[in-house]
Design a protein around this motif. Structure first.
Motif, PDB file in Angstrom:
ATOM      1  N   ALA A  92     103.818 -23.933  21.926  1.00  0.00           N
ATOM      2  CA  ALA A  92     103.552 -22.550  22.334  1.00  0.00           C
ATOM      3  C   ALA A  92     102.124 -22.454  22.837  1.00  0.00           C
ATOM      4  O   ALA A  92     101.254 -23.229  22.444  1.00  0.00           O
ATOM      5  N   SER A  93     101.896 -21.493  23.698  1.00  0.00           N
ATOM      6  CA  SER A  93     100.558 -21.227  24.204  1.00  0.00           C
ATOM      7  C   SER A  93     100.332 -19.730  24.154  1.00  0.00           C
ATOM      8  O   SER A  93     101.107 -18.961  24.726  1.00  0.00           O
ATOM      9  N   GLY A  94      99.283 -19.327  23.444  1.00  0.00           N
ATOM     10  CA  GLY A  94      98.996 -17.909  23.297  1.00  0.00           C
ATOM     11  C   GLY A  94      97.770 -17.512  24.085  1.00  0.00           C
ATOM     12  O   GLY A  94      97.304 -18.242  24.956  1.00  0.00           O
ATOM     13  N   LYS A  95      97.242 -16.353  23.761  1.00  0.00           N
ATOM     14  CA  LYS A  95      96.062 -15.856  24.462  1.00  0.00           C
ATOM     15  C   LYS A  95      94.839 -16.715  24.177  1.00  0.00           C
ATOM     16  O   LYS A  95      93.977 -16.868  25.022  1.00  0.00           O
ATOM     17  N   VAL A  96      94.764 -17.274  22.979  1.00  0.00           N
ATOM     18  CA  VAL A  96      93.595 -18.053  22.584  1.00  0.00           C
ATOM     19  C   VAL A  96      93.968 -19.453  22.124  1.00  0.00           C
ATOM     20  O   VAL A  96      93.266 -20.408  22.406  1.00  0.00           O
ATOM     21  N   ARG A  97      95.084 -19.621  21.437  1.00  0.00           N
ATOM     22  CA  ARG A  97      95.432 -20.907  20.835  1.00  0.00           C
ATOM     23  C   ARG A  97      96.617 -21.562  21.526  1.00  0.00           C
ATOM     24  O   ARG A  97      97.521 -20.889  21.993  1.00  0.00           O
ATOM     25  N   ASP A  98      96.579 -22.905  21.552  1.00  0.00           N
ATOM     26  CA  ASP A  98      97.706 -23.703  22.007  1.00  0.00           C
ATOM     27  C   ASP A  98      98.246 -24.448  20.796  1.00  0.00           C
ATOM     28  O   ASP A  98      97.475 -24.939  19.961  1.00  0.00           O
ATOM     29  N   LEU A  99      99.573 -24.519  20.682  1.00  0.00           N
ATOM     30  CA  LEU A  99     100.209 -25.210  19.562  1.00  0.00           C
ATOM     31  C   LEU A  99     101.029 -26.370  20.099  1.00  0.00           C
ATOM     32  O   LEU A  99     101.811 -26.201  21.041  1.00  0.00           O
ATOM     33  N   TYR A 100     100.848 -27.536  19.480  1.00  0.00           N
ATOM     34  CA  TYR A 100     101.575 -28.736  19.855  1.00  0.00           C
ATOM     35  C   TYR A 100     102.380 -29.237  18.670  1.00  0.00           C
ATOM     36  O   TYR A 100     101.930 -29.146  17.529  1.00  0.00           O
ATOM     37  N   PHE A 151      97.161 -26.843  15.932  1.00  0.00           N
ATOM     38  CA  PHE A 151      96.623 -25.605  16.491  1.00  0.00           C
ATOM     39  C   PHE A 151      95.301 -25.952  17.170  1.00  0.00           C
ATOM     40  O   PHE A 151      94.417 -26.517  16.535  1.00  0.00           O
ATOM     41  N   VAL A 152      95.140 -25.570  18.431  1.00  0.00           N
ATOM     42  CA  VAL A 152      93.894 -25.800  19.152  1.00  0.00           C
ATOM     43  C   VAL A 152      93.377 -24.446  19.614  1.00  0.00           C
ATOM     44  O   VAL A 152      94.009 -23.768  20.423  1.00  0.00           O
ATOM     45  N   ALA A 153      92.222 -24.044  19.086  1.00  0.00           N
ATOM     46  CA  ALA A 153      91.591 -22.787  19.498  1.00  0.00           C
ATOM     47  C   ALA A 153      90.759 -23.064  20.743  1.00  0.00           C
ATOM     48  O   ALA A 153      89.888 -23.929  20.737  1.00  0.00           O
ATOM     49  N   THR A 154      91.035 -22.327  21.806  1.00  0.00           N
ATOM     50  CA  THR A 154      90.309 -22.501  23.065  1.00  0.00           C
ATOM     51  C   THR A 154      89.208 -21.450  23.173  1.00  0.00           C
ATOM     52  O   THR A 154      89.043 -20.615  22.286  1.00  0.00           O
ATOM     53  N   ASP A 155      88.515 -21.485  24.286  1.00  0.00           N
ATOM     54  CA  ASP A 155      87.462 -20.508  24.555  1.00  0.00           C
ATOM     55  C   ASP A 155      87.967 -19.355  25.426  1.00  0.00           C
ATOM     56  O   ASP A 155      87.177 -18.556  25.925  1.00  0.00           O
TER      57      ASP A 155
END
Length: 88
Positions: free
Chosen positions: A23-31, A40-44
């Motif tokens: 899944a890919s959200g507004k801030v985080r991508d999940l693999y 969980f990867v928190a992006t900028d």
């Protein structure tokens, strides 16, 4: 993965070619990492009114991750959580 270390660089998207994007959200991508684990990867990335803006805030993902890690650790004896491990 798109990673940078400069103070003005931002992580807007991730790409782990050996993992399935769950899944890919507004801030985080999940693999998917195995059958029973997620990464969980928190992006900028930043969003306003449910719209993801083209720019990001440098180090925002790191700050979000550190906040989450603090609260998971602080409350671990009171409330179980999903954290398996984290790289700081």
């Amino acid at each position: 993965m798109n990673t940078s270390t400069g103070s003005n660089d931002v992580l807007l998207q991730t790409d782990f070619s050996n993992l399935q994007l769950f899944a890919s959200g507004k801030v985080r991508d999940l693999y998917k990492v195995g059958a029973d684990r997620l990464l969980f990867v928190a992006t900028d990335r930043i969003s306003a009114f449910d719209y993801v803006l083209a720019t990001g805030i440098p180090l925002k993902g790191r700050v979000l991750t550190q906040l989450s890690l603090f609260w998971f650790d602080f409350l671990k004896d009171i409330v179980p959580n999903h954290l398996a491990t984290a790289q700081r």
